[in-house]
Design an enzyme around this catalytic site. Structure first.
Site, short mmCIF file in Angstrom:
data_model
loop_
_atom_site.label_atom_id
_atom_site.label_comp_id
_atom_site.label_asym_id
_atom_site.label_seq_id
_atom_site.Cartn_x
_atom_site.Cartn_y
_atom_site.Cartn_z
N ASP A 99 0.83 -1.21 0.00
CA ASP A 99 0.00 0.00 0.00
C ASP A 99 0.86 1.27 0.00
OD1 ASP A 99 0.93 -0.45 2.59
OD2 ASP A 99 -1.02 -0.26 3.56
N ASP A 102 7.35 3.49 3.13
CA ASP A 102 7.71 4.56 4.04
C ASP A 102 9.22 4.42 4.32
OD1 ASP A 102 7.17 6.68 5.84
OD2 ASP A 102 6.80 5.31 7.49
N LYS A 130 6.57 7.49 0.00
CA LYS A 130 7.10 8.67 0.72
C LYS A 130 8.61 8.58 0.59
CE LYS A 130 3.62 8.82 4.47
NZ LYS A 130 3.45 8.49 5.92
P1 IMP Z 1 7.85 0.86 6.24
O1 IMP Z 1 8.33 -0.47 6.71
O2 IMP Z 1 8.30 1.98 7.14
O3 IMP Z 1 8.15 1.15 4.79
O4 IMP Z 1 6.31 0.87 6.48
C1 IMP Z 1 5.46 0.36 5.59
C2 IMP Z 1 4.15 0.05 6.24
O5 IMP Z 1 3.82 1.01 7.25
C3 IMP Z 1 3.07 0.17 5.22
O6 IMP Z 1 2.83 -1.07 4.62
C4 IMP Z 1 1.90 0.66 6.02
O7 IMP Z 1 1.21 -0.44 6.54
C5 IMP Z 1 2.49 1.43 7.15
N1 IMP Z 1 2.47 2.90 6.88
C6 IMP Z 1 3.50 3.72 6.61
N2 IMP Z 1 3.09 4.98 6.42
C7 IMP Z 1 1.76 4.96 6.56
C8 IMP Z 1 0.74 5.98 6.46
O8 IMP Z 1 0.97 7.17 6.20
N3 IMP Z 1 -0.54 5.55 6.66
C9 IMP Z 1 -0.85 4.25 6.94
N4 IMP Z 1 0.06 3.29 7.04
C10 IMP Z 1 1.36 3.63 6.86
MG MG Z 2 1.27 -2.28 5.04
#
Ligand code: IMP
Ligand code: MG
Length: 179
Positions: A99, A102, A130
């Site tokens: 989805d 981040d 992002k």
């Molecule tokens: P990462 O491991 O930091 O890349 O995080 C990824 C996961 O964090 C995504 O699959 C989302 O489930 C959650 N996530 C990161 N940013 C957001 C946001 O702005 N809204 C909702 N979920 C987020």
């Molecule tokens: Mg997720």
């Protein structure tokens, strides 16, 4: 619009355009391959079901579930597989569906594991990105659109398991999580 939503960042019409554009490119890129579309639950569900209906190829789908976030808005850095895939990856060209990218920690962890399981190739499609938040060395192959460094919800994305059902991507009001 729900009062908890500050503003709409990606409208329903824009989501349709994104799915059509990505579906077309993926159709071209995966011609002749044995495509497995692999969604990361639960955030992927709305995006993935719309995306695969824009891919004009015979394909398989599967899902896995990982946990990396608690109820807050910051990544913990700890990732755990809570539901694994059901099928053997041998012979498949895998398209991971996320989805939002981040920090990149979740996908970095998942793709490292999948690389050891015999897939022909592993590509990544994320609805939202992002890019300025990236910590782990992950570059998506397909991106729906970039979003600013704000917490976003809807169309599968949650805050504390809520708001997934919104038909658009909205910026969550800080009042909801800055208490
Ligand atoms: P990462 O491991 O930091 O890349 O995080 C990824 C996961 O964090 C995504 O699959 C989302 O489930 C959650 N996530 C990161 N940013 C957001 C946001 O702005 N809204 C909702 N979920 C987020
Ligand atoms: Mg997720």
């Amino acid at each position: 619009m729900l009062k908890d939503i500050e503003k709409v960042l990606v409208s329903e019409d824009e989501l349709k355009e994104i799915n059509a554009r990505l579906g077309k490119r993926i159709t071209e890129d995966f011609k002749g391959k044995n495509l497995l579309v692999l969604g990361i639950l639960k955030g992927c569900v709305f995006f993935m079901t719309d995306l695969v209906r824009n891919i004009e190829l015979p394909l398989s789908i599967d899902f896995m579930s990982v946990s990396s976030y608690g109820s807050g808005t910051e990544s913990t850095g700890r990732v755990k597989i809570t539901k694994d895939i059901d099928i053997d990856l041998n012979g498949y060209d895998v398209l991971l569906v996320e989805d939002i990218l981040d920090s990149g920690r979740t996908l970095n962890y998942v793709s490292d594991i999948l690389k050891t399981r015999g897939a022909n190739s592993i590509k990544i499609v994320t609805l939202l990105d992002k890019p300025e938040r990236r910590v782990a060395p992950i570059t998506p192959d397909y991106v729906g659109c970039d979003v600013p460094d704000e917490f976003v919800v809807g169309y599968g994305l949650d805050y504390d398991q809520k708001y997934r059902n919104l038909p658009y991507i909205g910026q969550l009001s800080r009042k909801v999580y800055e208490k």
